[in-house]
Scaffold this motif. Structure first.
Motif, PDB file in Angstrom:
ATOM      1  N   ARG A 220      22.568 -23.630  -3.149  1.00 68.96           N
ATOM      2  CA  ARG A 220      23.791 -24.492  -4.054  1.00 68.96           C
ATOM      3  C   ARG A 220      24.179 -22.798  -4.751  1.00 68.96           C
ATOM      4  NH1 ARG A 220      24.018 -28.818  -7.299  1.00 68.96           N
ATOM      5  NH2 ARG A 220      22.811 -29.135  -6.127  1.00 68.96           N
TER       6      ARG A 220
ATOM      7  N   ARG B 155      22.222 -32.673   1.109  1.00 69.16           N
ATOM      8  CA  ARG B 155      23.519 -33.651   0.891  1.00 69.16           C
ATOM      9  C   ARG B 155      23.813 -34.962   1.205  1.00 69.16           C
ATOM     10  NH1 ARG B 155      28.798 -32.143  -2.821  1.00 69.16           N
ATOM     11  NH2 ARG B 155      29.525 -34.515  -2.738  1.00 69.16           N
TER      12      ARG B 155
ATOM     13  N   THR C  54      20.874 -37.218   2.144  1.00 73.88           N
ATOM     14  CA  THR C  54      21.108 -38.066   0.725  1.00 73.88           C
ATOM     15  C   THR C  54      21.453 -39.413   0.204  1.00 73.88           C
ATOM     16  OG1 THR C  54      21.322 -36.616  -0.909  1.00 73.88           O
ATOM     17  CG2 THR C  54      18.989 -36.186   0.124  1.00 73.88           C
ATOM     18  N   GLU C  55      22.987 -38.976   0.946  1.00 76.55           N
ATOM     19  CA  GLU C  55      24.497 -39.830   0.413  1.00 76.55           C
ATOM     20  C   GLU C  55      23.715 -41.206   1.153  1.00 76.55           C
ATOM     21  OE1 GLU C  55      27.697 -36.933  -0.240  1.00 76.55           O
ATOM     22  OE2 GLU C  55      28.192 -37.702   1.960  1.00 76.55           O
TER      23      GLU C  55
ATOM     24  N   SER D  24      14.714 -31.209  -3.475  1.00 75.95           N
ATOM     25  CA  SER D  24      15.206 -31.402  -3.546  1.00 75.95           C
ATOM     26  C   SER D  24      15.797 -32.815  -3.334  1.00 75.95           C
ATOM     27  CB  SER D  24      16.949 -30.261  -2.423  1.00 75.95           C
ATOM     28  OG  SER D  24      16.277 -29.131  -3.438  1.00 75.95           O
ATOM     29  N   TYR D  25      15.683 -33.172  -2.612  1.00 74.89           N
ATOM     30  CA  TYR D  25      15.886 -34.611  -2.269  1.00 74.89           C
ATOM     31  C   TYR D  25      15.035 -35.882  -3.561  1.00 74.89           C
ATOM     32  CZ  TYR D  25      16.052 -33.706   2.866  1.00 74.89           C
ATOM     33  OH  TYR D  25      16.897 -33.624   4.219  1.00 74.89           O
TER      34      TYR D  25
ATOM     35  N   GLU E  61      18.501 -34.945  -5.323  1.00 76.30           N
ATOM     36  CA  GLU E  61      19.419 -35.566  -4.812  1.00 76.30           C
ATOM     37  C   GLU E  61      19.792 -37.497  -4.979  1.00 76.30           C
ATOM     38  OE1 GLU E  61      23.166 -34.160  -3.983  1.00 76.30           O
ATOM     39  OE2 GLU E  61      21.715 -32.907  -5.536  1.00 76.30           O
TER      40      GLU E  61
ATOM     41  N   LYS F 227      20.957 -38.871  -7.487  1.00 70.49           N
ATOM     42  CA  LYS F 227      22.207 -38.896  -7.684  1.00 70.49           C
ATOM     43  C   LYS F 227      23.226 -40.391  -7.046  1.00 70.49           C
ATOM     44  CE  LYS F 227      22.902 -34.440  -8.411  1.00 70.49           C
ATOM     45  NZ  LYS F 227      23.322 -32.473  -7.367  1.00 70.49           N
TER      46      LYS F 227
END
Length: 276
Positions: free
Chosen positions: A84, A106, A109-110, A134-135, A138, A141
């Motif tokens: 990032r 990213r 996780t999407e 981080s997991y 994300e 979100k």
């Protein structure tokens, strides 16, 4: 560097990113690829955020010097601790800010929430990846309704890189970390292998997890995401060279790297040594 040679860069702290490269190569064989393993400074998993950031940014600059318009950071620790800042603070101020650096967290996780029925997902990763959170960040979100539980597995990378991943010792440490994870939540029905080394432990994991639990590795997810990304960014895709070349580099012993790569790729390769 030949201005017509613009490969896709693939970076990892060592060998694990080869599992991601293998899947990308399968779906997108037409492009040129340049792989770098920072083996001399691996593992990244237990290093500080600042150190991982410095190592990763040095490596990104090397890729740019080698003519890569796009680099895939195929390392969960580097993606978690460095990506990032590099994307937001460093890349815009480079000679060519149109270059792109993508990670593995990213795209994973999407889609990860699609796999779970119970709404409870487990993440198996290095100490650094787990500490970064981080997991969970994300996942919140994209899948706020999914609960995320993490387990650090600090010895798995060493087992794999020492070719002990099929041994009884591996059974012990696979079982140990899985028990610690399921002690947090017994209804976990999806396990993400949050380190690109971990697919090599798939036979052991299948042996020790309940049959209904889905095991998710990242290579195929990241490869499919890259196909989609290039389709959505033709201005970047048009800059990539299509010679079907593959070059592998390491910051450590290239002979050892080439032999060790067989564990991850299923074939022995020739590698070159580089200094960052």
């Amino acid at each position: 560097m030949n201005s017509n040679h613009s490969p896709i860069g693939i970076f990892d702290s060592g060998f694990g990113g080869l599992t991601v490269f293998k899947e990308i190569e399968t779906l997108l064989p037409q492009y040129d690829y340049l792989y770098l393993g920072d083996n001399a400074r691996a593992p990244y998993g237990s290093r500080s955020f600042e150190t991982v950031y410095q190592y990763t940014w040095q490596s990104m600059q090397w890729f740019f010097e080698m003519g890569c318009p796009l680099v895939i950071v195929a390392c969960n620790t580097a993606s978690a601790k460095a990506l990032r800042n590099i994307q937001q603070l460093d890349l815009p101020h480079t000679v060519d800010p149109t270059r792109r650096i993508l990670g593995v967290i990213r795209p994973t996780t999407e889609v990860l929430g699609q796999y779970t029925q119970s709404g409870k997902v487990g993440i198996l990763g290095t100490i650094g990846t787990v500490k970064s959170d981080s997991y969970p960040i994300e996942m919140e979100k994209y899948w706020p309704e999914v609960e995320v539980f993490q387990q650090a597995c600090p010895l798995w990378v060493s087992l794999i890189e020492n070719d002990e991943h099929e041994s009884e010792v591996a059974d012990y440490f696979v079982r140990k970390y899985l028990e610690q994870l399921f002690a947090q939540e017994s209804e976990i029905d999806t396990l993400l292998l949050g380190c690109t080394h971990y697919p090599l432990l798939m036979p052991k994991l299948k042996k020790h997890v309940p049959a209904h639990v889905k095991l998710v590795s990242q290579g195929e997810i990241v490869a499919k995401s890259l196909v989609d990304y290039l389709a959505r960014h033709p201005e970047l895709e048009s800059r990539l060279s299509r010679g079907e070349t593959r070059r592998f580099c390491t910051t450590d012993n290239p002979g050892d790297f080439g032999k060790q790569a067989q564990i991850f790729l299923g074939r022995e390769i020739e590698a070159s040594g580089v200094h960052l």
